[in-house]
Design a protein around this motif. Structure first.
Motif, PDB file in Angstrom:
ATOM      1  N   ARG A 170       0.827  -1.218   0.000  1.00 50.70           N
ATOM      2  CA  ARG A 170       0.000   0.000   0.000  1.00 50.70           C
ATOM      3  C   ARG A 170       0.852   1.254   0.000  1.00 50.70           C
ATOM      4  O   ARG A 170       1.955   1.263   0.535  1.00 50.70           O
ATOM      5  CB  ARG A 170      -0.936   0.006   1.206  1.00 50.70           C
ATOM      6  N   PRO A 171       0.316   2.321  -0.609  1.00 47.00           N
ATOM      7  CA  PRO A 171       1.048   3.585  -0.601  1.00 47.00           C
ATOM      8  C   PRO A 171       0.963   4.238   0.780  1.00 47.00           C
ATOM      9  O   PRO A 171      -0.094   4.203   1.419  1.00 47.00           O
ATOM     10  CB  PRO A 171       0.323   4.426  -1.648  1.00 47.00           C
ATOM     11  N   VAL A 172       2.066   4.803   1.205  1.00 47.75           N
ATOM     12  CA  VAL A 172       2.107   5.534   2.476  1.00 47.75           C
ATOM     13  C   VAL A 172       2.919   6.806   2.283  1.00 47.75           C
ATOM     14  O   VAL A 172       3.629   6.964   1.290  1.00 47.75           O
ATOM     15  CB  VAL A 172       2.743   4.700   3.613  1.00 47.75           C
ATOM     16  N   ARG A 173       2.792   7.686   3.262  1.00 48.93           N
ATOM     17  CA  ARG A 173       3.590   8.896   3.294  1.00 48.93           C
ATOM     18  C   ARG A 173       4.254   8.968   4.666  1.00 48.93           C
ATOM     19  O   ARG A 173       3.639   8.651   5.678  1.00 48.93           O
ATOM     20  CB  ARG A 173       2.667  10.096   3.072  1.00 48.93           C
ATOM     21  N   CYS A 174       5.511   9.380   4.673  1.00 48.07           N
ATOM     22  CA  CYS A 174       6.237   9.580   5.920  1.00 48.07           C
ATOM     23  C   CYS A 174       6.342  11.076   6.167  1.00 48.07           C
ATOM     24  O   CYS A 174       6.872  11.811   5.337  1.00 48.07           O
ATOM     25  CB  CYS A 174       7.628   8.967   5.833  1.00 48.07           C
ATOM     26  N   THR A 175       5.816  11.527   7.296  1.00 48.97           N
ATOM     27  CA  THR A 175       5.865  12.945   7.659  1.00 48.97           C
ATOM     28  C   THR A 175       6.639  13.089   8.963  1.00 48.97           C
ATOM     29  O   THR A 175       6.495  12.268   9.873  1.00 48.97           O
ATOM     30  CB  THR A 175       4.432  13.487   7.842  1.00 48.97           C
ATOM     31  N   LEU A 176       7.452  14.109   9.034  1.00 50.43           N
ATOM     32  CA  LEU A 176       8.212  14.349  10.255  1.00 50.43           C
ATOM     33  C   LEU A 176       8.606  15.819  10.309  1.00 50.43           C
ATOM     34  O   LEU A 176       8.462  16.546   9.330  1.00 50.43           O
ATOM     35  CB  LEU A 176       9.465  13.467  10.291  1.00 50.43           C
ATOM     36  N   GLU A 177       9.051  16.234  11.472  1.00 53.04           N
ATOM     37  CA  GLU A 177       9.677  17.546  11.609  1.00 53.04           C
ATOM     38  C   GLU A 177      11.141  17.282  11.907  1.00 53.04           C
ATOM     39  O   GLU A 177      11.472  16.334  12.615  1.00 53.04           O
ATOM     40  CB  GLU A 177       9.022  18.335  12.738  1.00 53.04           C
ATOM     41  N   ALA A 178      12.004  18.107  11.336  1.00 52.00           N
ATOM     42  CA  ALA A 178      13.430  17.851  11.505  1.00 52.00           C
ATOM     43  C   ALA A 178      14.217  19.149  11.459  1.00 52.00           C
ATOM     44  O   ALA A 178      13.779  20.135  10.880  1.00 52.00           O
ATOM     45  CB  ALA A 178      13.920  16.916  10.404  1.00 52.00           C
ATOM     46  N   ARG A 179      15.382  19.119  12.076  1.00 47.83           N
ATOM     47  CA  ARG A 179      16.353  20.193  11.902  1.00 47.83           C
ATOM     48  C   ARG A 179      17.726  19.544  11.833  1.00 47.83           C
ATOM     49  O   ARG A 179      17.965  18.486  12.426  1.00 47.83           O
ATOM     50  CB  ARG A 179      16.272  21.230  13.015  1.00 47.83           C
ATOM     51  N   GLY A 180      18.603  20.154  11.074  1.00 48.95           N
ATOM     52  CA  GLY A 180      19.930  19.593  10.892  1.00 48.95           C
ATOM     53  C   GLY A 180      20.936  20.181  11.847  1.00 48.95           C
ATOM     54  O   GLY A 180      20.754  21.284  12.367  1.00 48.95           O
ATOM     55  N   LEU A 181      22.004  19.438  12.080  1.00 43.45           N
ATOM     56  CA  LEU A 181      23.173  20.009  12.736  1.00 43.45           C
ATOM     57  C   LEU A 181      23.955  20.660  11.597  1.00 43.45           C
ATOM     58  O   LEU A 181      24.681  19.997  10.864  1.00 43.45           O
ATOM     59  CB  LEU A 181      23.993  18.920  13.425  1.00 43.45           C
ATOM     60  N   GLY A 182      23.722  21.956  11.374  1.00 44.76           N
ATOM     61  CA  GLY A 182      24.219  22.616  10.176  1.00 44.76           C
ATOM     62  C   GLY A 182      23.311  22.293   9.002  1.00 44.76           C
ATOM     63  O   GLY A 182      22.263  21.657   9.173  1.00 44.76           O
ATOM     64  N   ASP A 183      23.682  22.713   7.809  1.00 44.00           N
ATOM     65  CA  ASP A 183      22.859  22.450   6.626  1.00 44.00           C
ATOM     66  C   ASP A 183      22.990  20.984   6.228  1.00 44.00           C
ATOM     67  O   ASP A 183      24.100  20.447   6.202  1.00 44.00           O
ATOM     68  CB  ASP A 183      23.284  23.351   5.465  1.00 44.00           C
ATOM     69  N   ARG A 184      21.865  20.391   5.896  1.00 46.95           N
ATOM     70  CA  ARG A 184      21.831  18.958   5.601  1.00 46.95           C
ATOM     71  C   ARG A 184      20.918  18.695   4.425  1.00 46.95           C
ATOM     72  O   ARG A 184      19.988  19.454   4.160  1.00 46.95           O
ATOM     73  CB  ARG A 184      21.254  18.182   6.794  1.00 46.95           C
ATOM     74  N   GLU A 185      21.154  17.571   3.777  1.00 45.43           N
ATOM     75  CA  GLU A 185      20.222  17.054   2.795  1.00 45.43           C
ATOM     76  C   GLU A 185      19.782  15.695   3.301  1.00 45.43           C
ATOM     77  O   GLU A 185      20.621  14.837   3.592  1.00 45.43           O
ATOM     78  CB  GLU A 185      20.927  16.938   1.443  1.00 45.43           C
ATOM     79  N   LEU A 186      18.473  15.509   3.451  1.00 42.02           N
ATOM     80  CA  LEU A 186      17.939  14.284   4.049  1.00 42.02           C
ATOM     81  C   LEU A 186      17.168  13.495   2.999  1.00 42.02           C
ATOM     82  O   LEU A 186      16.300  14.042   2.315  1.00 42.02           O
ATOM     83  CB  LEU A 186      17.023  14.634   5.221  1.00 42.02           C
ATOM     84  N   VAL A 199      15.035  14.592  14.796  1.00 42.70           N
ATOM     85  CA  VAL A 199      13.723  14.215  14.242  1.00 42.70           C
ATOM     86  C   VAL A 199      12.650  14.275  15.326  1.00 42.70           C
ATOM     87  O   VAL A 199      12.823  13.736  16.420  1.00 42.70           O
ATOM     88  CB  VAL A 199      13.778  12.788  13.644  1.00 42.70           C
ATOM     89  N   TYR A 200      11.541  14.939  14.980  1.00 43.91           N
ATOM     90  CA  TYR A 200      10.376  15.023  15.870  1.00 43.91           C
ATOM     91  C   TYR A 200       9.152  14.444  15.150  1.00 43.91           C
ATOM     92  O   TYR A 200       9.010  14.629  13.944  1.00 43.91           O
ATOM     93  CB  TYR A 200       9.994  16.476  16.170  1.00 43.91           C
ATOM     94  N   ASN A 201       8.256  13.842  15.913  1.00 45.93           N
ATOM     95  CA  ASN A 201       6.889  13.540  15.440  1.00 45.93           C
ATOM     96  C   ASN A 201       6.845  12.810  14.100  1.00 45.93           C
ATOM     97  O   ASN A 201       6.120  13.196  13.194  1.00 45.93           O
ATOM     98  CB  ASN A 201       6.076  14.847  15.293  1.00 45.93           C
ATOM     99  N   LEU A 202       7.629  11.749  13.983  1.00 38.13           N
ATOM    100  CA  LEU A 202       7.621  10.991  12.726  1.00 38.13           C
ATOM    101  C   LEU A 202       6.381  10.102  12.668  1.00 38.13           C
ATOM    102  O   LEU A 202       6.101   9.368  13.609  1.00 38.13           O
ATOM    103  CB  LEU A 202       8.894  10.149  12.624  1.00 38.13           C
ATOM    104  N   THR A 203       5.633  10.195  11.585  1.00 39.44           N
ATOM    105  CA  THR A 203       4.478   9.322  11.391  1.00 39.44           C
ATOM    106  C   THR A 203       4.504   8.709   9.998  1.00 39.44           C
ATOM    107  O   THR A 203       5.032   9.294   9.052  1.00 39.44           O
ATOM    108  CB  THR A 203       3.138  10.078  11.555  1.00 39.44           C
ATOM    109  N   ILE A 204       3.946   7.513   9.904  1.00 48.29           N
ATOM    110  CA  ILE A 204       3.753   6.835   8.628  1.00 48.29           C
ATOM    111  C   ILE A 204       2.255   6.709   8.440  1.00 48.29           C
ATOM    112  O   ILE A 204       1.582   6.078   9.266  1.00 48.29           O
ATOM    113  CB  ILE A 204       4.378   5.423   8.616  1.00 48.29           C
ATOM    114  N   GLU A 205       1.735   7.327   7.402  1.00 51.58           N
ATOM    115  CA  GLU A 205       0.295   7.349   7.192  1.00 51.58           C
ATOM    116  C   GLU A 205      -0.069   6.631   5.907  1.00 51.58           C
ATOM    117  O   GLU A 205       0.488   6.911   4.844  1.00 51.58           O
ATOM    118  CB  GLU A 205      -0.176   8.799   7.132  1.00 51.58           C
TER     119      GLU A 205
END
Length: 134
Positions: free
Chosen positions: A48-64, A124-130
């Protein structure tokens, strides 16, 4: 049916530090290393299709990036800075049963601070898989 929405269970594997918290608040977060494993459970199948949503901040600039176990990206990577930002990956398809995914920072982990020897990349904060993935 397969179009049914709802949260799916995700659990952490290697690459995650312990849960941090602000005393007296509901705020929780985890620092991750350069790569952190996530297991997604889809016990009832089918794929099934899902979406991963989260809030994040990097230690410096990051590509995630959010990638499958085989390294195939589950969508475009996102740019992060020191500001806490809401990001979303997907929709991507999870197979029946338990699957393994990786959140990966393009930049290596660094020491968290002068008095904190942990090697960290992204907070990473509040990671959900919907399910549903719209």
């Amino acid at each position: 049916g397969p179009g049914r929405g709802g949260l799916m269970r995700a659990s952490v594997g290697e690459g995650w530090h312990g849960v941090d918290a602000v005393a007296g608040t509901a705020e929780r977060w985890r620092w991750m290393d350069q790569a952190a494993t996530l297991f997604i459970d889809n016990p009832d199948g089918p794929a099934r299709p899902v979406r991963c949503t989260l809030e994040a901040r990097g230690l410096g600039d990051r590509e995630l990036a959010f990638v499958r176990e085989d390294g195939e990206p589950a969508g475009p990577s996102v740019r992060l800075g020191e500001e806490r930002t809401r990001v979303s990956f997907g929709p991507f398809v999870v197979p029946p049963g338990r699957s393994q995914w990786v959140l990966r920072s393009a930049q290596p982990a660094q020491r968290a601070g002068s008095d904190d020897p942990r090697r960290v990349a992204v907070c990473v904060y509040n990671l959900t898989i919907e399910a549903g993935g719209n």
